[in-house]
Write an enzyme that holds these catalytic residues in place. Sequence first.
Site, mmCIF file in Angstrom:
data_model
loop_
_atom_site.group_PDB
_atom_site.id
_atom_site.type_symbol
_atom_site.label_atom_id
_atom_site.label_comp_id
_atom_site.label_asym_id
_atom_site.label_seq_id
_atom_site.Cartn_x
_atom_site.Cartn_y
_atom_site.Cartn_z
ATOM 1 N N ASP B 311 0.869 -1.178 0.000
ATOM 2 C CA ASP B 311 0.000 0.000 0.000
ATOM 3 C C ASP B 311 0.899 1.219 0.000
ATOM 4 O O ASP B 311 1.820 1.301 0.795
ATOM 5 C CB ASP B 311 -0.847 0.025 1.274
ATOM 6 C CG ASP B 311 -1.900 -1.059 1.253
ATOM 7 O OD1 ASP B 311 -1.978 -1.757 0.222
ATOM 8 O OD2 ASP B 311 -2.619 -1.222 2.250
ATOM 9 N N ASP B 348 -12.740 18.826 7.949
ATOM 10 C CA ASP B 348 -12.047 17.661 7.360
ATOM 11 C C ASP B 348 -11.086 17.107 8.407
ATOM 12 O O ASP B 348 -10.065 17.716 8.731
ATOM 13 C CB ASP B 348 -11.282 18.113 6.105
ATOM 14 C CG ASP B 348 -10.574 16.964 5.438
ATOM 15 O OD1 ASP B 348 -10.490 15.878 6.042
ATOM 16 O OD2 ASP B 348 -10.092 17.155 4.310
ATOM 17 N N PHE B 381 -16.823 14.328 3.150
ATOM 18 C CA PHE B 381 -16.224 13.696 1.970
ATOM 19 C C PHE B 381 -17.065 12.491 1.564
ATOM 20 O O PHE B 381 -17.463 11.683 2.390
ATOM 21 C CB PHE B 381 -14.803 13.232 2.286
ATOM 22 C CG PHE B 381 -14.140 12.536 1.145
ATOM 23 C CD1 PHE B 381 -13.558 13.272 0.118
ATOM 24 C CD2 PHE B 381 -14.122 11.153 1.071
ATOM 25 C CE1 PHE B 381 -12.961 12.628 -0.944
ATOM 26 C CE2 PHE B 381 -13.534 10.509 0.001
ATOM 27 C CZ PHE B 381 -12.944 11.268 -1.010
ATOM 28 N N ALA B 383 -17.347 9.285 -1.141
ATOM 29 C CA ALA B 383 -16.523 8.520 -2.082
ATOM 30 C C ALA B 383 -17.038 8.673 -3.507
ATOM 31 O O ALA B 383 -16.274 8.554 -4.463
ATOM 32 C CB ALA B 383 -16.510 7.053 -1.683
ATOM 33 N N ARG B 386 -16.299 12.470 -4.337
ATOM 34 C CA ARG B 386 -14.887 12.706 -4.011
ATOM 35 C C ARG B 386 -14.600 14.199 -3.785
ATOM 36 O O ARG B 386 -13.581 14.728 -4.187
ATOM 37 C CB ARG B 386 -13.970 12.110 -5.081
ATOM 38 C CG ARG B 386 -14.130 10.584 -5.139
ATOM 39 C CD ARG B 386 -13.420 9.969 -6.299
ATOM 40 N NE ARG B 386 -11.966 10.050 -6.156
ATOM 41 C CZ ARG B 386 -11.162 10.259 -7.179
ATOM 42 N NH1 ARG B 386 -11.634 10.405 -8.371
ATOM 43 N NH2 ARG B 386 -9.855 10.302 -6.983
ATOM 44 N N LYS B 435 -13.800 21.550 -1.892
ATOM 45 C CA LYS B 435 -12.502 21.122 -2.409
ATOM 46 C C LYS B 435 -12.601 19.652 -2.797
ATOM 47 O O LYS B 435 -13.471 18.921 -2.292
ATOM 48 C CB LYS B 435 -11.403 21.340 -1.373
ATOM 49 C CG LYS B 435 -11.385 20.391 -0.183
ATOM 50 C CD LYS B 435 -10.135 20.624 0.609
ATOM 51 C CE LYS B 435 -9.771 19.500 1.555
ATOM 52 N NZ LYS B 435 -10.711 19.263 2.644
ATOM 53 N N ASP B 558 -10.083 -5.226 3.424
ATOM 54 C CA ASP B 558 -8.892 -6.010 3.092
ATOM 55 C C ASP B 558 -9.020 -7.469 3.504
ATOM 56 O O ASP B 558 -8.231 -8.310 3.079
ATOM 57 C CB ASP B 558 -7.663 -5.436 3.803
ATOM 58 C CG ASP B 558 -7.265 -4.081 3.234
ATOM 59 O OD1 ASP B 558 -7.550 -3.857 2.041
ATOM 60 O OD2 ASP B 558 -6.687 -3.276 3.970
#
Lengths: 154, 711, 552
Positions: B311, B348, B381, B383, B386, B435, B558
Amino acid sequence: METSKRKSNYRPIIVVSLISLIVCGLFFPLLVTGIAQALFPYQANGELRQLDGRNVGSELIAQSFNSSEFFQPRLANESASGVDPDITQADALSQIPGISNATGGRVSVSALTSIVDSNVEGTFWIFGSPYVDVLNLNLILINDYPSVYQNFTG
Amino acid sequence: MDSAPGRRGRFSRLPPFTSQVLKDSVVRLSPFSLLSNPVMFIVEMTFLVVAAMAVYPQGFGSVASASKQTFYLEVAAILIITVWFSTLADALAEQQARNTASSLRRLETEVTSRKVIKQGWATDMVPTKSTDLRKGDLVLLEKGETIPIDAEVIEGIAMVDESLMTGESAPVRKAPGDSVIGGSRVVTDTLTVKVTANPGETFIDQMIHLVESSKRPKTPNEQAVTMVLLGLTAIFTIIIVSLLGLSITLHLGADLSVLIALYVCLLPTTIGALLPAIGLSGVSRLYANRIVAKSGKAVETAGDVDVILLDKTGTITVGNRQAIEFIPFEGHTVKEVGEASFLSSWYDDTPEGRSIIRLAYDSGYIPKELNSLELSKVYPFSATSRTSGVKMSRGLMLGLPKGIDSGGERRRFRRKAPEALEGLDENEPEVEVLKGAPDSMKSSLGAVPPLYDEVVNGVSGAGETPIVVSRNGSALGVIRLKDVLKEGIRDKVMAVKAMDIRPVMITGDQPLTAKSIASEVGIDEYVPQARPEVKFSIVQKEQKDSRIVAMIGDGTNDAPALAVADVGLAMSSGTEAAKEAANMVDLESNPAKVIEVVMLGKQLLMTRGAVTAFSIANDVAKYFAIVPVLFSAAIPQLNILGLGLESAVLSALIFNAIIIPMLIPLAMRGVSFKPSGTMSIFLRNVMVWGVGGVIVPFVGIKLIDLLISVI
Amino acid sequence: MITLPEFLSVALILGASLFLAWLTAPYLVRVYKRVPGRLDRVLNPVEKGVYKLAGVDEEHRMGWKEYFLAGLCVNIVQMVIAYLILVFQGSLPLNPQGFPGLSWDLAFNTVISFGTNTNLQHYAGEVTLSYLSQMTAIQFLQFTSAATGICMGVAMVRGFIVGSKDMGNFYVDFVRTLTRILIPFCLVAAVVLVALGVPQTLSGYTTVTTVEGASRSILVGPVASLVSIMQLGTNGGGYYGANAAYPFMNPSPLSDVFEIGLMLLLPTALIFVFGELLGKKRETRPILIGAYGLFIIDLGIAFIPNAPAVGQGIETRIGGFMSVFWTVVTTAVTTGSVNTTLSAMHPLVILAAFMGMLIQSTPGGKGVGLMYMVMYIVITVFIVGLMSGRTPEYLGIKITSRDVKLVMLAFLIHPIIILIPTVLAYASGAAAAIGVNGAPIGFTQILYEFTSAASNNGSDFLGTAANTPFFNVATAVVIFLGRYGPIAILMALGGSMIGRARTAVSGLRTDSITFSLVLIGSILILVVLTFFPFLVLGPIQSYFQGSVNGFG
């Protein structure tokens, strides 16, 4: 299907064994014999040498010569086969004075030397070491000096 | 990079030679406890025979002589010392493992905590021992309490001290969704957590189970080495029995003790003595690197890895991108960009967001709308879009905004934040600041500035990340986020490549950014814009091509990939699902350590091979020492070492014995090696351990012989 | 030491053998892959006829057990047939000399010896066997045992082929080996041998009257056909007791070189076949370098002392040097034929011969030598491969403890069946009964006998002296175990490779020169470790006692 496979367990073993016996054990040697006799009868029958029409021996198998007028093969227990038909060129040359003497000088040292030298085998280019075939040499002697060796001809 | 993995940490030193070790090593001399080690068992049996010869030589007929009792005594002594050296190696490795296990157990201190039981509307608090907690139980933890067992935060945010587990001294912030490790301590605030593992089933328990050798199953590779040792033992047994038979029938006059000495010298005693210690200390070495392995097999598999999925974040880069510059588009100033960035990042909570605020603050770009933030609408935020940002309306001034409590820097801001901040501009009743990634932002913009793509690509092309900032639909400029490479990561990547392993970088970055970073550290393969699921498909694809894959992971996303990967290293800060799926857990949560894991795996196999080859190669010299003695009358010429008759046997036996303790440090620390191609590592080890193994004993035996003759 | 012409002749013979083997290998591969070829028009109907007669399903595929058992059963049936022929030859045709049937133990020893490609002879053929026995017992078994060995080797390799599902069909492989390889190759070889002076006749021993008037038998017979398969099939059993020292089996220096070439051809070709069948030609490399490297080391040992020109026990036409060379070759490929008397050889030559027999894959018997080399590779890959830092693997297959168990077992068979009977020969008094003592030369003879038997070589010191019930039975048992034990185990190894997972990236490259050299070292260490004390009691001690040959 299953049973036919079971059944076939013995058959291939027996049949393959028998067929290979016939092919390898009979067919092959007979075929080679046929070809050999047709193409190379002299070698196939043991390279037999004749004197006055009779077989006196094989060029490849030593025979004893008791008479000191002949080249002598190696003693039977000296070689691996016991029938070594050859002696080294050096051995042959060393026997020459004795043979010449035994013939009362009728076969000269120089004649014997040239017979040995012209019948050397076993060398090729830089390879090998020279040897001579004893039966071959002695048959040449008989042939070239019939009067000396008259006891041994017909 | 460290050429000898495992040299650091508390346990890389040999465990001290304590009285416990001594006691253990003596207790293990019992033939019954030696049964698991056939080679050493045989040596002990031969000791009994020679001891009997020393006591009663008359009972052995022609193969012993009464005049040699002292010699028999000496041989017997060396034989039992040989066995003792082997049990000593075992005891030392056990001690090392015990240290590991006890330090692991310390992580599992039994505590009593308050279990939360909800019955309808009522909530009860029941004091419960950590051993009585079960998966799914809720536990309330207050400041100062120890977390009883691995769990996941349900409610509350607090700082947690994980130093016992990870060695990381600074407390870590834990919020809902984060997992906490049993044994760590809450240092601020209150948490409600849900237990994720039953007592005795945590990865720590699995590790403890692994290092306690009595329960430790042999790995496939150890089993195969054991087979070789058994085979060699059988061969040498046949040889000695035949020699004994010939000696008697042909009246060669060989002494039984000399035959036994030859037998013991030929037996693979060195590897036989050290084999258990090598495997055990391999696992201990891993723990010295703060990595917990769930099986010994996983450690060996690590040595076979062909592909490592790295990663980017956390492995190659420090983890967080830092804002380093504000770049205005034409018609805007740096200040405008900076202030808009400040506003858009206020809520954020990511490290990137914080670094933007710090850069803006340090540059003095403090927006006057700051006070209105309290009443703003937050776009978190997402996904899909984005992007993230805030929307503020003109309203009451309520003094200082209250940010989300996150400890750290924000609080500092708040304290220092100047009161001089002004309210919103009256001409602008509403301010929306956004942003986000350049391509996502493009769609939300009213008009795309002329040099938009050039500026953006300029930033990504340099391996940095551009974030576009807009105010009320017009693009102001770009924030440059720079990745900070981890120290020494380039060398590590080079080492991996030198070992013929393919590193593959996985990153969510743009292709240009990804490429730039990859090439900076020397990685040829990278997967940009990767979603978490991509790891699973990469692992599967590589495995389909028959490659062995190692990967790291921490998120629940994962877990499937960690489960199928041949070597899966989970971060202890990761989710329980990830830790459960992986076969190793890194307590320090440092993803770059997957490289160390591979090195340790290789080192373990290499050590086992080196000692095996050395042990077998040694036999050549021992033949030349003893066979001339055996047939001394017939062929004195064979005695090329020129040894004395009895001292030759003693020298060979002594060499055979002392090589064991001499190699204990090697067995426990592992063979050191420089990361390089498999064949060059192979060649080097063959020269050192194989060829060296033939030569060394000639020298060693001769020296010991000289020493004996002096005495 | 060795002179330049001697060195050149060795280099030329080995080079030519390698070249011819390399040329032959693709043809052998086509035979076993059943690739259609020009011979099909003639041979297909013949083979199909055999399959039909025998009830063989050509498309049936066998696992290792079925394949091995089929071969074992066929071999045993063939031995039984040959046994009956030997015991009853007195009442059977083609017996012009009227030789009586063999004793049970000699016949037992002989059929096991020949049925297993060993050809240890406790009899002198020229005074014991009828023409029929020479053909249908001796030559027959020489063909079938050679074919069996090749089939087993090829079948084991099939197990290692990527994606293979079976070991093939024994009957089909066996029949095709005979029809397409052994019989045609031997036919050519036999005719060449006749041309060089080897007799081939069925008309009985010729009696001649010598120049000086004595009567003498010239012992001719179907010799050439036997010599062709005995050398090509690395059998080694001779028509005559003196084997290839007898002029009729090896009449000239040229025939000597030709027969050395015949011995080397198939074992060497099968090394190339290995790589081609696998589809990884580079994997031929470690086997070739390993086999020929060790072979050259053996030759080096044998050539340290000066070879006698011609001397006691050496044939004039062959000379000392070619006797030494032959002795090393014949033990390196487990033929076991001799063109000299072993007792004429220097102890170091005997040591080299021991090395060839103990290693068994330099390059070893056809098929079986290859199997042994794979065994050594697996042991070596495992022991030293660990030092590369990866789980050892061969051809991409990870070596498991079961694989190690199998190869260790296969390796273990040799010391057991050589050393225990050697001790027994002395302990039981059987050695003393034939006048062999425990002094270095005597010990060498006994150890050599069982080493030769175990490695299915067949060269021996004792010869007809060992025609006693103890040696006949003991060597027969050793031969049988030494043949089928390792074959069964290594077939199991090959069979277990089917369907195994393969790694794509090879860590330790077995096709590298480095590995090949390590392989040589590891084989030497393993074999030396196992037999060193016994070689010390025999040839090494003779050497240090200053013997120049077995005559003292």
